[in-house]
Design a protein around this motif. Structure first.
Motif, PDB file in Angstrom:
ATOM      1  N   ILE A 341      21.776 -13.017 -34.272  1.00 10.60           N
ATOM      2  CA  ILE A 341      21.614 -11.946 -33.294  1.00 10.60           C
ATOM      3  C   ILE A 341      20.598 -10.916 -33.767  1.00 10.60           C
ATOM      4  N   ASN A 342      20.647 -10.559 -35.040  1.00  8.85           N
ATOM      5  CA  ASN A 342      19.758  -9.506 -35.550  1.00  8.85           C
ATOM      6  C   ASN A 342      18.284  -9.873 -35.401  1.00  8.85           C
ATOM      7  N   ILE A 357      15.143 -23.809 -35.752  1.00  9.19           N
ATOM      8  CA  ILE A 357      15.211 -22.391 -35.409  1.00  9.19           C
ATOM      9  C   ILE A 357      14.237 -22.137 -34.263  1.00  9.19           C
ATOM     10  N   PHE A 358      14.746 -21.520 -33.199  1.00 11.84           N
ATOM     11  CA  PHE A 358      13.936 -21.176 -32.042  1.00 11.84           C
ATOM     12  C   PHE A 358      13.857 -19.662 -31.921  1.00 11.84           C
ATOM     13  N   ARG A 359      12.694 -19.140 -31.615  1.00 10.87           N
ATOM     14  CA  ARG A 359      12.585 -17.723 -31.264  1.00 10.87           C
ATOM     15  C   ARG A 359      13.263 -17.502 -29.913  1.00 10.87           C
ATOM     16  N   GLY A 360      13.977 -16.390 -29.797  1.00  7.94           N
ATOM     17  CA  GLY A 360      14.654 -16.072 -28.552  1.00  7.94           C
ATOM     18  C   GLY A 360      16.032 -16.698 -28.467  1.00  7.94           C
ATOM     19  N   ILE A 361      16.741 -16.357 -27.399  1.00  9.39           N
ATOM     20  CA  ILE A 361      18.106 -16.830 -27.184  1.00  9.39           C
ATOM     21  C   ILE A 361      18.092 -17.887 -26.078  1.00  9.39           C
ATOM     22  N   SER A 362      18.477 -19.094 -26.453  1.00 11.52           N
ATOM     23  CA  SER A 362      18.578 -20.187 -25.488  1.00 11.52           C
ATOM     24  C   SER A 362      20.053 -20.561 -25.320  1.00 11.52           C
ATOM     25  N   VAL A 494      26.467 -14.870 -26.642  1.00 11.40           N
ATOM     26  CA  VAL A 494      25.770 -13.755 -27.318  1.00 11.40           C
ATOM     27  C   VAL A 494      25.992 -12.431 -26.603  1.00 11.40           C
ATOM     28  N   TRP A 495      26.629 -12.425 -25.459  1.00 13.93           N
ATOM     29  CA  TRP A 495      26.960 -11.163 -24.800  1.00 13.93           C
ATOM     30  C   TRP A 495      28.183 -11.330 -23.934  1.00 13.93           C
TER      31      TRP A 495
END
Length: 495
Positions: A341-342, A357-362, A494-495
């Motif tokens: 998350i950070n 590892i992917f940039r962003g939240i998928s 994540v939320w």
């Protein structure tokens, strides 16, 4: 004393007549009742007897009725209960035998390699590292009319029957495969333990190509991915297969002939997602990095697809996969999804194989789909020709995943955990202008996992993964992840 009153003679006569009438009626009634009971009584007795017998049966538990005929509980299916039948050709044997040596255990397994003609062997190595070599029976008398196929398909389709005729004892399953098939034996056993080997079972998987399945059949187990046939079904097949084969001279291969005979016996295909035909070209990365929630049983077409690890030949790549396989076969290539998350990263772990590892939240819904790193068996077909959902390979420079391949795996006896290490696969990447942390700073990933041999005894569910803090500041280039059974109420959100 007074005298008794005198009864009139007329009244006395009337009273006598009435008594006679009453007695006569009683006699008739009694005779009628007796006559009726003669027919009713046997029925009442029978009903009472049946009712009493039924009640007595209900009052006795089933396991007490006849303890003499109780069968002892059979042990679970193990590798010794399986007989392998490997289809091979003399022309390809010098190379293909090296695939079999990777997974074959001469001291534990039983089976045969069925060839079309004799081959040269290395007595000091081949006899101790490989199954026994046998020559298939003559099939020249069988008709074959498919213009695109080869007559050897008939020979290969008869491997189960020929294996059955060897008369081996204590056999529960016959498992077919090709000489370019790699089996994960422990997972094969786990799958077969789910089924009653005393019943008719035909177990295997379909093709990864929708067009292949349409052309042949969705009801067919593809032979290269592995086919498991229970002993009673093999017995029934052996009795009729040669007659059955003669009815289908126009079929292409061995596995569609086998399925045609299964259809005549009336046994459908029991599908298992871990049997992989791999009717694809190119890289298997997308399929293995997002493997379905099912134990990995087999890999096929090893000469067609690229090595599963980069910069290695096919044999050494499979040898590397064997290291985590021997530590925790149940968890091999099982996917877990979690978030940093950070740093706004999405992390996908294919245990024992690779981490991304992917940039962003998928979303997990997106990550569980295989990326299209492979091409269809029919190269002109597009992505709609797969019998499962896929996702495109990201072309945007900021969406390209950072891939870490397995480099080592050990078992820590003090913590009862496996520790697998994954190293960044260096490829040229374009500059990304997103204002977030750059995964290229992570050079290694360590994954801690407790082996769970009973993973597939439970309902299917992906393991959960959690990002941990490094043990020291010196490990800034290392990510530490824990993988294991999900905690209560733990979900991928994540939320």
């Amino acid at each position: 004393m007074k005298d008794n009153p005198k009864i009139p003679e007329s009244l006395y006569s009337t009273w006598t007549s009435t008594k006679v009438t009453i007695c006569f009626l009683l006699l008739i009634s009694f005779s009628y009742i007796s006559y009726s009971l003669k027919y009713i009584h046997p029925y009442l007795c029978t009903q009472q007897s049946q009712s009493t017998h039924f009640q007595s049966q209900l009052s006795i538990p089933l396991y007490h009725q006849n303890p003499q005929i109780q069968k002892p509980e059979e042990p679970k299916t193990n590798i010794s209960h399986i007989v392998f039948g490997i289809a091979a050709s003399a022309d390809l044997w010098p190379h293909r035998k090296n695939y079999i040596k990777l997974w074959w255990r001469p001291d534990q397994m039983r089976g045969n390699v069925w060839l079309d003609q004799p081959v040269k062997t290395e007595p000091k190595l081949d006899h101790t590292l490989l199954p026994k070599l046998r020559i298939s029976g003559d099939t020249s008398g069988f008709k074959y009319r498919n213009p695109k196929g080869h007559h050897s398909a008939i020979r290969i389709s008869r491997i189960v029957s020929e294996s059955f005729r060897l008369g081996m004892e204590n056999v529960r399953w016959f498992v077919l495969g090709d000489d370019d098939t790699f089996f994960v034996a422990e997972n094969l056993v786990r799958v077969l333990q789910k089924y009653d080997h005393n019943q008719f079972y035909y177990v295997g998987g379909s093709s990864e190509s929708h067009l292949q399945n349409i052309y042949f059949s969705y009801n067919m187990a593809y032979g290269g991915g592995g086919i498991a046939i229970s002993y009673p079904l093999a017995k029934a097949l052996e009795k009729m297969q040669d007659r059955c084969i003669q009815r289908y001279p126009g079929l292409y291969g061995s596995d569609d002939r086998l399925q045609a005979c299964m259809a005549e016996i009336g046994v459908p295909l029991t599908k298992e997602k871990g049997f992989h035909q791999f009717d694809v070209h190119g890289s298997l990365f997308g399929l293995l990095a997002a493997h379905p929630v099912a134990s990995l049983v087999s890999l096929h077409h090893l000469d067609v697809v690229e090595p599963i690890f980069p910069n290695m030949d096919r044999i050494h790549a499979l040898e590397r996969l064997k290291v985590p396989m021997q530590l925790d076969s149940a968890g091999l290539v099982q996917q877990s999804i979690c978030y940093d998350i950070n740093r706004s990263w999405t992390v996908s772990v294919s245990w024992g194989y690779a981490v991304q590892i992917f940039r962003g939240i998928s979303s997990a819904r997106e990550m569980e789909l295989p990326a299209r790193t492979f091409l269809n068996w029919y190269k002109k077909a597009d992505h709609t020709a797969y019998p499962f959902n896929t996702r495109p390979v990201h072309r945007h420079r900021c969406q390209e995943p950072f891939v870490y391949y397995l480099s080592n795996a050990i078992y820590n006896t003090s913590t009862n955990q496996t520790v697998t290490e994954y190293v960044l696969y260096q490829t040229e990447k374009s500059e990304c202008n997103w204002k977030m942390a750059n995964p290229s700073r992570i050079h290694k990933i360590h994954v801690h996992k407790t082996p769970d041999p009973h993973l597939w005894d439970k309902s299917p569910r992906r393991n959960c993964c959690r990002i941990l803090r490094p043990n020291s500041k010196k490990q800034k280039d290392t990510m530490v992840i824990e993988v294991g059974v999900c905690h209560e109420d733990e979900v991928v959100e994540v939320w």
